[in-house]
Scaffold this active site. Structure first.
Site, PDB file in Angstrom:
ATOM      1  NE  ARG A   1      -1.145  -4.691  -0.146  1.00 13.55           N
ATOM      2  CZ  ARG A   1      -1.984  -3.723   0.242  1.00 13.55           C
ATOM      3  NH1 ARG A   1      -3.100  -3.530  -0.411  1.00 13.55           N
ATOM      4  NH2 ARG A   1      -1.716  -2.974   1.277  1.00 13.55           N
TER       5      ARG A   1
ATOM      6  NE  ARG B   1      -4.405  -5.013   5.791  1.00 17.39           N
ATOM      7  CZ  ARG B   1      -4.072  -5.140   4.551  1.00 17.39           C
ATOM      8  NH1 ARG B   1      -4.930  -5.614   3.707  1.00 17.39           N
ATOM      9  NH2 ARG B   1      -2.872  -4.825   4.138  1.00 17.39           N
TER      10      ARG B   1
ATOM     11  CG  MET C   1      -7.542   2.703   6.039  1.00 13.42           C
ATOM     12  SD  MET C   1      -6.401   2.913   4.675  1.00 13.42           S
ATOM     13  CE  MET C   1      -7.474   2.459   3.303  1.00 13.42           C
TER      14      MET C   1
ATOM     15  NE  ARG D   1     -27.865  13.579  12.159  1.00 15.01           N
ATOM     16  CZ  ARG D   1     -27.899  13.975  10.900  1.00 15.01           C
ATOM     17  NH1 ARG D   1     -26.774  14.111  10.212  1.00 15.01           N
ATOM     18  NH2 ARG D   1     -29.039  14.241  10.314  1.00 15.01           N
TER      19      ARG D   1
ATOM     20  N   GLY E   1       0.833  -1.211   0.000  1.00 13.39           N
ATOM     21  CA  GLY E   1       0.000   0.000   0.000  1.00 13.39           C
ATOM     22  C   GLY E   1       0.863   1.253   0.000  1.00 13.39           C
TER      23      GLY E   1
ATOM     24  NE  ARG F   1      -2.989   3.108   0.820  1.00 13.75           N
ATOM     25  CZ  ARG F   1      -3.409   1.911   0.377  1.00 13.75           C
ATOM     26  NH1 ARG F   1      -3.897   1.034   1.228  1.00 13.75           N
ATOM     27  NH2 ARG F   1      -3.331   1.602  -0.877  1.00 13.75           N
TER      28      ARG F   1
ATOM     29  CG  HIS G   1      -8.185   3.554  -0.315  1.00 14.76           C
ATOM     30  ND1 HIS G   1      -9.282   2.746  -0.185  1.00 14.76           N
ATOM     31  CD2 HIS G   1      -7.111   2.736  -0.388  1.00 14.76           C
ATOM     32  CE1 HIS G   1      -8.892   1.475  -0.207  1.00 14.76           C
ATOM     33  NE2 HIS G   1      -7.582   1.441  -0.316  1.00 14.76           N
TER      34      HIS G   1
ATOM     35  CG  ASP H   1       3.521  -7.002   7.555  1.00 15.14           C
ATOM     36  OD1 ASP H   1       2.945  -6.559   6.542  1.00 15.14           O
ATOM     37  OD2 ASP H   1       2.930  -7.504   8.522  1.00 15.14           O
TER      38      ASP H   1
ATOM     39  CB  ALA I   1     -13.061   9.432  19.963  1.00 14.55           C
TER      40      ALA I   1
ATOM     41  CB  VAL J   1      16.943   5.918  -2.033  1.00 17.36           C
ATOM     42  CG1 VAL J   1      17.736   4.850  -2.779  1.00 17.36           C
ATOM     43  CG2 VAL J   1      16.400   5.364  -0.719  1.00 17.36           C
TER      44      VAL J   1
ATOM     45  CG  ASP K   1       1.158  -2.682  10.449  1.00 21.36           C
ATOM     46  OD1 ASP K   1       1.930  -1.994   9.756  1.00 21.36           O
ATOM     47  OD2 ASP K   1       0.368  -3.490   9.955  1.00 21.36           O
TER      48      ASP K   1
ATOM     49  CB  THR L   1       2.565   0.801   6.134  1.00 21.71           C
ATOM     50  OG1 THR L   1       1.212   0.635   6.626  1.00 21.71           O
ATOM     51  CG2 THR L   1       3.496   0.419   7.274  1.00 21.71           C
ATOM     52  CB  ILE L   2      -1.101   5.137   6.731  1.00 16.34           C
ATOM     53  CG1 ILE L   2      -2.169   4.100   6.397  1.00 16.34           C
ATOM     54  CG2 ILE L   2      -0.751   5.996   5.535  1.00 16.34           C
ATOM     55  CD1 ILE L   2      -3.547   4.707   6.213  1.00 16.34           C
ATOM     56  CG  ASP L   3      -2.039  -0.001   8.424  1.00 15.84           C
ATOM     57  OD1 ASP L   3      -2.751   0.977   8.157  1.00 15.84           O
ATOM     58  OD2 ASP L   3      -2.216  -1.121   7.919  1.00 15.84           O
TER      59      ASP L   3
HETATM   60  O1  F6P Z   1      -1.754  -1.427   5.059  1.00 21.29           O
HETATM   61  C1  F6P Z   1      -2.242  -0.190   4.723  1.00 21.29           C
HETATM   62  C2  F6P Z   1      -3.717  -0.237   4.471  1.00 21.29           C
HETATM   63  O2  F6P Z   1      -4.109   1.066   4.111  1.00 21.29           O
HETATM   64  C3  F6P Z   1      -4.594  -0.789   5.597  1.00 21.29           C
HETATM   65  O3  F6P Z   1      -4.838   0.122   6.634  1.00 21.29           O
HETATM   66  C4  F6P Z   1      -5.824  -1.188   4.847  1.00 21.29           C
HETATM   67  O4  F6P Z   1      -6.517  -2.187   5.551  1.00 21.29           O
HETATM   68  C5  F6P Z   1      -5.278  -1.705   3.553  1.00 21.29           C
HETATM   69  O5  F6P Z   1      -4.023  -1.072   3.370  1.00 21.29           O
HETATM   70  C6  F6P Z   1      -6.142  -1.477   2.355  1.00 21.29           C
HETATM   71  O6  F6P Z   1      -5.551  -2.078   1.257  1.00 21.29           O
HETATM   72  P1  F6P Z   1      -5.995  -1.869  -0.251  1.00 21.29           P
HETATM   73  O7  F6P Z   1      -5.582  -0.483  -0.653  1.00 21.29           O
HETATM   74  O8  F6P Z   1      -5.258  -2.908  -1.007  1.00 21.29           O
HETATM   75  O9  F6P Z   1      -7.466  -2.023  -0.280  1.00 21.29           O
END
Ligand code: F6P
Length: 318
Positions: A66, A166, A164, A157, A5, A251, A248, A97, A181, A17, A124, A120-122
Site C-alpha cells: 500500500r 472492515r 475480516m 460454549r 491487500g 487471506r 490473516h 478500491d 451461526a 494476463v 466490496d 480482494t477477499i472483502d
Molecule cells: O481489504 C482486505 C482486508 O483483508 C480487510 O478485510 C482487512 O480489514 C484489511 O485488509 C487488513 O489489512 P492489513 O493486511 O493491511 O492489515
C-alpha cells in the site's frame, strides 16, 4: 501489477494476463510491489513460461504494497517516468478500491491506459458479484468455523468469531449462514445489543447448548469481539464465552476452482480490452458473464449486501 491487500487468485490473474499477452504477441512486464515498485522501476519481463506453477498458489508472486508516495503528484510523476523509460504503454492493475483510485488519478494526469481486475477477499467492489479471493476466503472461514464448533458443542460454549471485512459484511453474512451461526453482525446494519441478547436467550430456551456468533471486523454495533464477550458474560452468566479472531489466515491459501476460473477469464478480458483501446474500466462478473464497469463507478458505487441472507439466517437459527 498487484496492489493493496493480497488475495487468493491474484497469481491466477497474473498468469492469465501474461499468457493472454503471449497469445497476442504483446510484450508483458510484471511490476513488483504495486505502486511502490512502479515508482522505483522494479520491473521484470514475463513470458508465458515465467508464470508456470502459480495458478494454485495463494498470495502474489509480484508482491504487493500500500503505497503512500503514489498519493503524491511527485510520486506519480516518477512512476510515469519509469513506465515510459521501460516502454510500458498500458497497465493491468489487480487490487481493491484504493488500487483503482490510484489508477484513475494516474490516468487523469498522464492519459495512461488502465484496466482494473478486482482482487480482494472483502468482495466490496461495485460492478462485480465476486472479487478474486472472496470465494476462497468463504471456504477457508467455513472450514475453520466448523472446527471451532467442535469445541463449542463439546464444552457448551458460546463463541464470538471475528472475520475480516472492515467496511463490508459479505464474508460474515455468507459464512454465518454457511456455518450455521446463531447471529451475524455486519457493518451495514446495526442489529443492536438487545437483539443479540434476546436471540441468545431464545436459543438457550429452545434447548441449544452452544452457539456461534459471527462478527465482521467493522460491525455496526461498534464493539470488538472482546467487548461483546464481556457484555454477554455480564448479562448472561449462564454462558461460558470464548473469542476467536481469525485474522490473516483468511487471506491465504490455494485459490478455489471458482477463483482460478474467474481470474483466468478476467485476465483475458483485461488484456483484450486494452487491445481494443479501452481504458478506465474494471473487469467484473455480472450475471455470470464477464462485464466492464467504468473504474470511477467501481470506486464510488456501493457493493450491495444480500439482505435476504439475514432473514434466512434468522429463520435457520430458530
Ligand atoms: O481489504 C482486505 C482486508 O483483508 C480487510 O478485510 C482487512 O480489514 C484489511 O485488509 C487488513 O489489512 P492489513 O493486511 O493491511 O492489515
Amino acid at each position: 501489477m498487484t496492489s493493496g491487500g493480497d488475495s487468493p487468485g491474484m497469481n491466477a490473474a497474473i498468469r492469465s494476463v501474461v499468457r493472454t499477452c503471449a497469445f497476442h504477441n504483446i510484450e508483458c512486464v510484471g511490476i513488483y510491489r504495486g505502486y511502490e515498485g512502479m515508482i522505483e522501476g522494479d520491473f521484470k519481463s514475463m513470458d508465458a513460461r515465467s508464470v508456470k506453477g502459480i495458478i494454485n498458489k495463494g498470495g502474489t508472486v509480484l508482491k504487493s504494497a500500500r503505497s503512500k508516495i503514489f498519493r503524491t503528484p511527485e510520486g506519480r510523476q516518477q512512476a510515469y517516468h519509469k513506465l515510459k523509460e521501460a516502454n510500458i504503454d498500458a497497465l493491468v492493475t489487480i487490487g481493491g478500491d484504493g488500487t483503482f483510485t490510484g489508477a484513475l488519478v494516474f490516468n487523469q494526469e498522464f492519459d495512461f491506459p488502465v484496466i482494473g481486475i478486482p482482487g480482494t477477499i472483502d468482495n466490496d467492489i461495485f460492478g462485480t458479484t465476486h472479487t478474486l479471493g472472496y470465494d476462497t476466503a468463504l471456504n477457508t472461514v467455513v472450514e475453520v468455523i466448523d472446527k471451532i464448533r467442535d469445541t463449542a458443542s463439546s464444552h457448551n460454549r458460546l463463541f464470538f468469531i471475528e472475520v475480516m471485512g472492515r467496511d463490508a459484511g459479505h464474508i460474515a453474512l455468507n459464512v454465518g449462514v454457511g456455518a450455521g451461526a446463531e447471529e451475524i453482525l455486519i457493518p451495514e446494519e446495526n442489529l443492536g445489543l438487545d437483539r443479540l441478547l434476546e436471540s441468545l436467550r431464545r436459543s438457550k430456551r429452545s434447548g441449544k447448548s452452544s452457539s456461534i456468533v459471527v462478527v465482521a471486523e467493522g460491525d455496526k454495533i461498534g464493539k470488538s469481539v472482546f467487548e461483546l464477550k464481556d457484555y454477554v458474560e455480564e448479562h448472561m452468566a449462564e454462558y461460558e464465552v470464548r473469542v476467536s479472531v481469525l485474522g490473516h489466515m483468511q487471506r491465504g491459501g490455494a485459490p478455489s476452482c471458482f477463483d482460478r476460473v474467474l481470474a483466468s477469464r478476467m485476465g483475458v478480458k483485461a488484456v483484450e480490452s486494452l487491445l481494443d483501446d479501452k481504458t478506465n474500466l474494471m473487469v467484473g462478473l455480472v450475471n455470470d458473464k464477464i462485464a466492464l464497469t467504468p473504474l470511477d463507478k467501481a470506486v464510488k458505487g456501493k457493493s450491495v449486501i444480500n439482505m435476504e441472507l439475514l432473514r434466512v439466517s434468522d429463520i435457520m437459527s430458530t
